[in-house]
Design an enzyme around this catalytic site. Structure first.
Site, PDB file in Angstrom:
ATOM      1  N   ASP A 168      29.381  72.901 -10.502  1.00 11.49           N
ATOM      2  CA  ASP A 168      28.438  72.727 -11.600  1.00 11.49           C
ATOM      3  C   ASP A 168      28.810  71.537 -12.481  1.00 11.49           C
ATOM      4  O   ASP A 168      28.085  71.206 -13.416  1.00 11.49           O
ATOM      5  CB  ASP A 168      28.368  74.006 -12.444  1.00 11.49           C
ATOM      6  N   ASP A 209      19.224  71.811 -11.308  1.00 12.32           N
ATOM      7  CA  ASP A 209      20.651  72.086 -11.157  1.00 12.32           C
ATOM      8  C   ASP A 209      20.890  73.592 -11.140  1.00 12.32           C
ATOM      9  O   ASP A 209      20.810  74.261 -12.168  1.00 12.32           O
ATOM     10  CB  ASP A 209      21.433  71.443 -12.306  1.00 12.32           C
ATOM     11  N   LYS A 250      25.097  78.964 -11.810  1.00 15.16           N
ATOM     12  CA  LYS A 250      24.844  79.160 -13.231  1.00 15.16           C
ATOM     13  C   LYS A 250      24.346  80.585 -13.477  1.00 15.16           C
ATOM     14  O   LYS A 250      23.589  81.131 -12.679  1.00 15.16           O
ATOM     15  CB  LYS A 250      23.771  78.184 -13.727  1.00 15.16           C
ATOM     16  N   ASP A 257      17.613  68.387 -16.486  1.00  9.00           N
ATOM     17  CA  ASP A 257      18.883  67.750 -16.169  1.00  9.00           C
ATOM     18  C   ASP A 257      18.700  66.328 -15.645  1.00  9.00           C
ATOM     19  O   ASP A 257      19.669  65.673 -15.285  1.00  9.00           O
ATOM     20  CB  ASP A 257      19.657  68.594 -15.144  1.00  9.00           C
ATOM     21  N   LYS A 309      21.512  59.768 -15.272  1.00 11.54           N
ATOM     22  CA  LYS A 309      21.696  60.953 -14.430  1.00 11.54           C
ATOM     23  C   LYS A 309      20.339  61.599 -14.188  1.00 11.54           C
ATOM     24  O   LYS A 309      19.612  61.923 -15.138  1.00 11.54           O
ATOM     25  CB  LYS A 309      22.629  61.949 -15.124  1.00 11.54           C
ATOM     26  N   ARG A 316      28.708  64.184 -13.244  1.00 11.06           N
ATOM     27  CA  ARG A 316      29.724  63.124 -13.301  1.00 11.06           C
ATOM     28  C   ARG A 316      30.023  62.562 -11.912  1.00 11.06           C
ATOM     29  O   ARG A 316      30.410  61.404 -11.795  1.00 11.06           O
ATOM     30  CB  ARG A 316      30.984  63.657 -13.983  1.00 11.06           C
ATOM     31  N   GLU A 333      28.546  68.497 -11.667  1.00  7.22           N
ATOM     32  CA  GLU A 333      28.021  67.605 -10.624  1.00  7.22           C
ATOM     33  C   GLU A 333      27.527  66.272 -11.157  1.00  7.22           C
ATOM     34  O   GLU A 333      27.557  65.260 -10.456  1.00  7.22           O
ATOM     35  CB  GLU A 333      26.885  68.319  -9.867  1.00  7.22           C
TER      36      GLU A 333
END
Length: 514
Positions: free
Chosen positions: A345, A270, A277, A286, A265, A349, A347
């Protein structure tokens, strides 16, 4: 830069260095170096130990004192080796990290390590000690206007038989380089490291190693039907759009073999999207999963590992913009499954879902391992101590955890099951991207499992808690990018996936004549 030489112990104290490193065992039991040292050094060592009762020779303890007059050294550092028995690679590596800390505090740059105790079957562990020194030496100061210049260390390691250590260190050096590459990528600020610039950094790092990245841009992702992946990055500006990077390493020379697949990933930042967030600090990390995969591929290529591996990196920014995906949007993943976006959020996956489908359908791997800073729930469960390991294969899970323990990149088994799969069933779609109740780390893993096809062995490593700091780790930096996963993957592949050389055939001796 750190320059090592592994030399025989002959004349070990005749060589002039700023510092000499002297091993001492638990309860101040003398090591071989202590017992064979010249008289003035032996007396200085005994005096230092008797005047500083805190120093007991426990693993990694250090005591810095002036070197005796008439020696070829300025400082002497006693280093604790721990118990006299049971030395292993990880303990040697830990000691190497502690030596670095003690040496750095002196401001001196040349040292001789009296490694007489690394003899016989333990000779190769002198390389682990050197490896620990290197790993601990990592810094990231490139954006400081008054950054100190990184010192060039010259290190001589004297031991009875230097050949095994020299050979092993040649294999460890590319692993440290891979870990440093992952750390460097993770520590870059998000205004520098975008999906586009990260892909370019991968190209620059990999081409000298013989790996040529394939980059699939947004238009190509749309053509592949990667609707979940594309949705995550559609709110970003045109120069920060999502892209997939594909790397192939063919270390066996067999182009027809089924590879191991690594998926990372790579959210270079993010915001949480429209599900904004409340705290975006450290969201540049991230992309830690992708960084780890890149570092592992560099390590494998650097040491010419006899294994076939394909890597897929999902790079994107989860930004807010006119085209950003909305809560309640329904997107279609590459495998045809529809997903109701209940939280923008969640995201990572979505990105991984299409990456998993792509790597399986194009390369038919026997095993897929993905790494992702996926959930705060995993960090809440395990803290900054170890990653969560989810798998559909118990043997694979055990192997990951055992190999990780060897390099102090530990994993903990986490649950998968039908109750978690049930929590991600959609009302308007096949799936929802955030679980309807239940532990978030397990429902996120259950979501990813929906994109594992057939009997493919799969493991998901949730590294959310360890991407930027591992509690109490002997050789990783704290509060900045750790490169967690590089050494775990390298060790796992070395232990279980490399093609072992066949033993030479021996012809049976003819039977004696009667």
């Amino acid at each position: 830069m750190t320059h090592f030489s592994f030399t025989s112990q002959a004349g070990q104290t005749d060589h002039a260095s700023d510092i000499v490193i002297v091993p001492v065992y638990d309860k101040r039991a003398p090591g071989v170096a202590t017992m064979i040292a010249p008289a003035q050094m032996g007396a200085a060592i005994q005096h230092a130990m008797t005047t500083d009762l805190h120093f007991q020779g426990k693993t990694g303890q250090t005591l810095t004192v002036p070197a005796p007059a008439g020696s070829n050294f300025k400082k002497m550092i006693l280093v604790g080796m721990g118990a006299t028995k049971g030395m292993d690679s990880l303990r040697a590596e830990t000691i190497g990290g502690k030596i670095y800390t003690a040496v750095a505090a002196t401001g001196m740059t040349s040292l001789t390590i009296l490694a007489n105790d690394f003899s016989g079957a333990n000779a190769h562990m002198a390389a682990d000690l050197a490896h620990g020194f290197v790993l601990k030496s990592y810094t990231f100061d490139k954006y400081k206007s008054q950054a100190p210049q990184a010192p060039d260390y010259t290190i001589r390691i004297a031991l009875p038989n230097p050949t095994p250590a020299r050979e092993k260190f040649a294999q460890l050096a590319p692993v440290a380089a891979g870990a440093f590459l992952a750390r460097d990528l993770a520590n870059e600020p998000p205004n520098v490291l975008t999906p586009k610039t990260m892909a370019e950094r991968v190209r620059v790092a990999m081409e000298p190693l013989g790996l040529n990245p394939e980059i699939i841009h947004e238009a190509g992702l749309k053509a592949l039907g990667a609707g979940a992946f594309v949705a995550v990055g559609q709110g970003s500006s045109p120069d920060k759009r999502p892209m997939m990077v594909v790397l192939r390493y063919n270390g066996t020379g067999n182009d027809t073999s089924r590879p191991l697949a690594l998926v990372g990933k790579g959210l270079t930042f993010d915001t949480g999207g429209l599900s904004l967030k409340t705290n975006m600090s450290n969201m540049k990390f991230d992309m830690g999963g992708a960084a780890a995969v890149i570092g592992a591929m560099a390590a494998l290529a650097g040491r010419k590992a006899p294994v076939d591996v394909v890597a897929v990196l999902g790079l994107a920014r989860n930004d807010i913009g006119p085209d950003a995906n909305c809560v309640d949007d329904i997107v279609t993943a590459m495998n045809g499954k529809t997903i109701d976006v209940q939280n923008t959020d969640a995201e990572g996956r979505l990105v991984l879902a299409d990456c998993l489908t792509y790597v399986q359908r194009r390369f038919n791997p026997h095993t897929v391992i993905d790494l992702a800073t996926l959930t705060g729930a995993c960090k809440a469960a395990l803290g900054s101590t170890m990653c969560g390991v989810f798998s559909n294969d118990e043997t694979l899970s055990k192997r990951i955890r055992a190999s990780g323990a060897k390099v102090s990149e530990r994993g903990w088994p986490m649950p998968l099951g039908p109750e978690f799969s049930a929590a991600i069933r959609g009302t308007y779609s096949d799936l929802v991207n955030i679980g309807n109740g239940g532990p978030g780390a397990s429902t996120a893993a259950a979501f990813l499992q929906e994109f594992i096809e057939g009997k493919t062995k799969w493991a998901h490593l949730d590294i959310a808690g360890v991407a930027n700091g591992v509690f109490g780790h002997p050789t990783m930096p704290d509060k900045i990018g750790t490169g967690f996963g590089v050494r775990l993957l390298n060790q796992l592949i070395m232990d279980h996936f490399e093609k072992k050389p066949k033993a030479p055939k021996t012809e049976a001796a003819p039977a004696p004549k009667a």
